[in-house]
Structure formats: C-alpha cells, structure tokens
Design a protein around this motif. Structure first.
Motif, PDB file in Angstrom:
ATOM      1  N   THR A 101     150.840 -21.704  27.294  1.00 26.84           N
ATOM      2  CA  THR A 101     151.624 -22.726  26.617  1.00 26.84           C
ATOM      3  C   THR A 101     150.774 -23.940  26.253  1.00 26.84           C
ATOM      4  O   THR A 101     150.901 -24.488  25.153  1.00 26.84           O
ATOM      5  CB  THR A 101     152.810 -23.156  27.496  1.00 26.84           C
ATOM      6  OG1 THR A 101     153.608 -21.998  27.798  1.00 26.84           O
ATOM      7  CG2 THR A 101     153.682 -24.176  26.777  1.00 26.84           C
ATOM      8  N   PHE A 160     150.027 -25.217  22.358  1.00 30.07           N
ATOM      9  CA  PHE A 160     150.286 -26.608  21.975  1.00 30.07           C
ATOM     10  C   PHE A 160     149.040 -27.262  21.387  1.00 30.07           C
ATOM     11  O   PHE A 160     149.077 -27.848  20.300  1.00 30.07           O
ATOM     12  CB  PHE A 160     150.763 -27.396  23.195  1.00 30.07           C
ATOM     13  CG  PHE A 160     150.832 -28.876  22.974  1.00 30.07           C
ATOM     14  CD1 PHE A 160     151.829 -29.425  22.182  1.00 30.07           C
ATOM     15  CD2 PHE A 160     149.896 -29.719  23.548  1.00 30.07           C
ATOM     16  CE1 PHE A 160     151.897 -30.797  21.967  1.00 30.07           C
ATOM     17  CE2 PHE A 160     149.948 -31.088  23.347  1.00 30.07           C
ATOM     18  CZ  PHE A 160     150.951 -31.622  22.546  1.00 30.07           C
ATOM     19  N   ARG A 194     148.584 -28.300  17.462  1.00 23.83           N
ATOM     20  CA  ARG A 194     148.448 -29.728  17.183  1.00 23.83           C
ATOM     21  C   ARG A 194     147.214 -29.988  16.330  1.00 23.83           C
ATOM     22  O   ARG A 194     147.264 -30.759  15.361  1.00 23.83           O
ATOM     23  CB  ARG A 194     148.368 -30.497  18.501  1.00 23.83           C
ATOM     24  CG  ARG A 194     148.272 -32.006  18.328  1.00 23.83           C
ATOM     25  CD  ARG A 194     148.270 -32.713  19.667  1.00 23.83           C
ATOM     26  NE  ARG A 194     147.152 -32.301  20.498  1.00 23.83           N
ATOM     27  CZ  ARG A 194     146.858 -32.878  21.665  1.00 23.83           C
ATOM     28  NH1 ARG A 194     147.618 -33.854  22.133  1.00 23.83           N
ATOM     29  NH2 ARG A 194     145.831 -32.479  22.371  1.00 23.83           N
ATOM     30  N   GLY A 213     154.439 -23.581  23.228  1.00 25.96           N
ATOM     31  CA  GLY A 213     153.569 -24.737  23.069  1.00 25.96           C
ATOM     32  C   GLY A 213     153.420 -25.126  21.612  1.00 25.96           C
ATOM     33  O   GLY A 213     153.394 -26.322  21.269  1.00 25.96           O
ATOM     34  N   VAL A 262     156.417 -27.161  20.480  1.00 32.61           N
ATOM     35  CA  VAL A 262     156.338 -28.562  20.896  1.00 32.61           C
ATOM     36  C   VAL A 262     155.465 -29.350  19.921  1.00 32.61           C
ATOM     37  O   VAL A 262     155.809 -30.459  19.495  1.00 32.61           O
ATOM     38  CB  VAL A 262     155.790 -28.680  22.330  1.00 32.61           C
ATOM     39  CG1 VAL A 262     155.566 -30.148  22.694  1.00 32.61           C
ATOM     40  CG2 VAL A 262     156.749 -28.040  23.320  1.00 32.61           C
ATOM     41  N   ALA A 263     154.328 -28.769  19.544  1.00 34.70           N
ATOM     42  CA  ALA A 263     153.423 -29.453  18.610  1.00 34.70           C
ATOM     43  C   ALA A 263     154.085 -29.675  17.259  1.00 34.70           C
ATOM     44  O   ALA A 263     153.944 -30.750  16.655  1.00 34.70           O
ATOM     45  CB  ALA A 263     152.142 -28.643  18.452  1.00 34.70           C
ATOM     46  N   ALA A 297     156.755 -25.580  28.416  1.00 35.72           N
ATOM     47  CA  ALA A 297     156.854 -26.416  27.222  1.00 35.72           C
ATOM     48  C   ALA A 297     157.472 -27.771  27.553  1.00 35.72           C
ATOM     49  O   ALA A 297     157.049 -28.810  27.023  1.00 35.72           O
ATOM     50  CB  ALA A 297     157.673 -25.704  26.148  1.00 35.72           C
ATOM     51  N   VAL A 329     154.735 -29.782  29.247  1.00 37.40           N
ATOM     52  CA  VAL A 329     153.740 -30.232  28.269  1.00 37.40           C
ATOM     53  C   VAL A 329     154.289 -31.397  27.449  1.00 37.40           C
ATOM     54  O   VAL A 329     153.592 -32.402  27.232  1.00 37.40           O
ATOM     55  CB  VAL A 329     153.324 -29.067  27.353  1.00 37.40           C
ATOM     56  CG1 VAL A 329     152.538 -29.572  26.146  1.00 37.40           C
ATOM     57  CG2 VAL A 329     152.486 -28.055  28.130  1.00 37.40           C
ATOM     58  N   ALA A 330     155.538 -31.273  26.998  1.00 35.35           N
ATOM     59  CA  ALA A 330     156.143 -32.353  26.207  1.00 35.35           C
ATOM     60  C   ALA A 330     156.253 -33.639  27.012  1.00 35.35           C
ATOM     61  O   ALA A 330     155.978 -34.738  26.508  1.00 35.35           O
ATOM     62  CB  ALA A 330     157.519 -31.921  25.701  1.00 35.35           C
ATOM     63  N   GLU A 351     152.813 -35.237  27.329  1.00 32.80           N
ATOM     64  CA  GLU A 351     152.358 -35.768  26.040  1.00 32.80           C
ATOM     65  C   GLU A 351     153.097 -37.043  25.660  1.00 32.80           C
ATOM     66  O   GLU A 351     152.484 -38.015  25.194  1.00 32.80           O
ATOM     67  CB  GLU A 351     152.559 -34.702  24.953  1.00 32.80           C
ATOM     68  CG  GLU A 351     152.410 -35.197  23.527  1.00 32.80           C
ATOM     69  CD  GLU A 351     150.965 -35.513  23.159  1.00 32.80           C
ATOM     70  OE1 GLU A 351     150.752 -36.286  22.205  1.00 32.80           O
ATOM     71  OE2 GLU A 351     150.057 -34.977  23.817  1.00 32.80           O
TER      72      GLU A 351
END
Length: 395
Positions: free
Chosen positions: A82, A86, A90, A241, A244-245, A309, A312-313, A316
């Motif tokens: 993931t 991402f 990105r 991932g 999310v990006a 995810a 990760v979000a 970030e």
C-alpha cells in the motif's frame, strides 16, 4: 497557510479587475487545468511513512525467524504494498500535472536503478555460497537467482502446489511490485488522457474491488498459493495506496472535504495501526484455520488494504499528529528511508544461513545484527551510488 498557485492567480485577477474595471479569467495552474490541483503539493517524502517501513520490515524479519512470535507477521508485506502504491502514484500524478504526460522510459529506468543493482548483488552472494559451500540453505540457488533477477518468483510460487522455499523465496513480493510498476503507469496514463479527473478517481476505486471479486471466484483451499502470490490477486493492496494518492491530488487545499478527510484520517490512523498489529500478533495468516482462511484469502486482504490506506492517509495528512511524530522519529525514518530495502533483501538468506549452521541460541539477535551489517554495506556500496545516478536522470 501559504497561498496555493490557484489563490495567487485569483488575487492577480482581482487586482487586474480593480485597475481596468473589467473582470478577466485568471489562468489556472497546470495541475488545476488537468483536474489535480494538489498533485504537486504532495510530492515530498513523509518521515512517518519511512518510519512505518522500518516497523514493517522488522515485523517481516521476526516472522521469518520464528513465525510463532507473530503468526500474522506477513501482513507487513501488505502494508509495504500500500505504501508503494501511494508513493508511486503520487509521483506519477505530480509529473502529469506539471507536464501533461508521463515519461515512462525514465520512470522504468529509475525503478531499475533503485531495485535491481542491490538485488543482483544479493544474487551473486547466494551463487558464491552455493558453489563454494555445502550449506543446505543455498541449494537451488541457480533457479532462485533466475526467478528473482527476472522478478518471476511470485509467478513460480503461484503455480507451485507446494511451498517453494528457496534462498530467495521472499522476492515474490518484489515480483508483485515490479509487475505493478510495469502495468500501472501505462494504465494510469491511458486513464488520464481519456477521462476526466473525477472519472479517473472512480475508476481507481473500482479497480480496488476487482481483485477481491477475482479472489472470490478463484477461492479453493488448493488455491492458497495462487492467491497469495498473484499480482492480480494482490493488486488491491497497491491500488488502495494509489487511490489515496488520487484523492489527495484531486482535492484543493481549501476544499472542505479535504478538511473533513484530514480530521477523520487523523482519528482513524492509530486504530488502523492497532488493528494491523492485532492481526500480526494473533492471526495465523498463512496457516490453515478453516473458515477463517477462506475469509482471509477473499475479503481479509481487502480489509488489510483498507486499514493500510487509512494509516497512510492519516500519516500524510497529519504530519504534526502524535502518531506521525512517533513514526517520524529520526532513527526510524532514516532506517526506513535508506535501509528497509536492504534489510528486506538480506534478512531471509541470513535466516537460512544461520539455520543451516545450526544456530539456535540467539538466532533472532544474530539475524538482526548480520542483516543490518549487510543492509549497510548494500546501501553504501551499491544502492546509494545507483540512487545518485537515478536522481541525475530524473525528468
């Protein structure tokens, strides 16, 4: 808050209106024209994500030394997937927002320089040990090296009804990632060129569900190796991932939905990490646990992708949060940024080497020390020189 390119353009337009008495339309920033106004604002390294890499690779190492300590420790690989989806997406969206296209050959060159030299160095050491010693742990090294160097270990394992346990068996995950890196930029570029940004987001979300449906079709107790090792059956973890990006690149900085997402991602990041830790501690992911195995190899993988995810979000969007500060602790972040790949490459052959030498007392400690030593050598002698070349060829 610093002004974004869009707010600067609006301010310039308002000044022009005040002078001329006529309202002019301000030129939009390149990312805004292409539907991803925040793509270039989220393109730097996140220390907390690097710290998360350190925790993940440590979990994988412990799992391979003694899986009874963390029966579900293999989900650390899911987290890696993931994060990779991402970060790569990105970068791709930032490039597309700046240039209107994706330079695929330079992208593939950078990926090769990042991953292959260190992998080939490991392959060379395995071949030397296989030809100069009688250690059982390096039997079958020629086949293992061939599969690893061509990123086909996962394909072989998926087709193998037994458990392939060569000295480079762990490179199955590199095969999954490299196959994703090969296909996803092509698919993403096609979507970006033909569809509106909102539709690209919806397509990415839909793609996240397809591997789950495919696993449900494939599921059978004899299909465990096929599902566990297949790129098509694990793609939702990488695509989660990527989603999310896409979402973060799609939302303007003043969008109330982004503020809402920041609040909830920050709140849910720690529970997501706690649930992942609970699975690693208590759930025998690779064991045969009856109905649980069926649930895991269908919906469980998607659930872990969603948790990863969310984590990760949260890291970030809330770089100032307590969890981000903890995972962004300098030694953790430095290790994840510079050594996590080397640790992952070397830990499994080291485990097998020590096992073939009948090391039992202090096996975990010995594995950690020797793996760190090899990872440091890999980073300073192999990876860093090639990374410099990769940076010189960035577009």
């Amino acid at each position: 808050m610093a002004s974004t390119p869009d707010s600067t353009a609006v301010a310039a337009s308002e000044r022009s209106t005040a002078v001329t008495g006529r309202r002019r339309t301000a030129p939009a920033a390149p990312g805004a024209r292409r539907g991803f106004p925040s793509a270039t604002l989220h393109n730097s390294r996140v220390d907390a994500l690097d710290g998360l890499r350190t925790l993940a690779v440590a979990l994988v190492l412990v799992y391979h030394v003694d899986h009874t300590l963390v029966p579900g420790g293999s989900i650390a690989v899911d987290v890696f997937f993931t994060i990779s989806g991402f970060v790569i997406t990105r970068q791709l969206l930032a490039e597309y927002s700046r240039t209107g296209t994706l330079a695929l050959l330079p992208f593939y060159r950078r990926r090769w320089l990042r991953l292959v030299p260190a992998l080939l160095a490991l392959c060379a050491v395995c071949l030397v040990l296989a030809t100069t010693t009688s250690l059982w742990s390096f039997d079958g090294s020629w086949q293992a090296v061939g599969l690893a160097a061509t990123f086909l270990t996962n394909v072989f394992r998926a087709a193998d009804s037994g458990s392939y346990g060569g000295p480079l068996a762990h490179t199955w995950s590199l095969g999954v990632e490299e196959q994703f890196y090969l296909l996803w930029p092509l698919l993403l570029l096609g979507l970006l060129r033909r569809l509106r940004a909102r539709t690209v987001l919806l397509c990415t979300a839909a793609l996240c569900v397809l591997p789950f449906l495919w696993r449900c079709v494939l599921w059978h107790p004899d299909a465990v190796h096929r599902i566990y090792n297949g790129t098509d059956t694990r793609a939702d973890e990488l695509l989660a991932g990527a989603l999310v990006a896409v979402v973060l690149a799609r939302l303007r900085q003043d969008d109330p939905r982004l503020r809402l997402l920041r609040v909830w991602a920050g709140r849910l990041a720690l529970p997501a990490l706690a649930l992942l830790a609970l699975v690693a501690w208590k759930v025998p992911v690779t064991g045969n646990a009856g109905i649980w195995t069926a649930l895991w190899y269908t919906g469980g993988i998607l659930a872990v992708a969603a948790l990863s995810a969310t984590l990760v979000a949260g890291l970030e969007l809330r770089p100032d949060g307590p969890l981000s500060r903890l995972l962004g602790f300098a030694p953790l972040a430095w290790t994840g940024r510079n050594l996590s790949y080397g640790i992952y490459l070397w830990h499994y052959p080291v485990v097998r080497l020590l096992a073939s030498l009948d090391v039992e007392v202090g096996l975990l400690t010995g594995t950690v020390v020797l793996t760190l030593a090899m990872a440091l050598l890999s980073y300073y002698l192999v990876e860093r020189p090639f990374l410099r070349r990769a940076r010189r060829h960035r577009t």
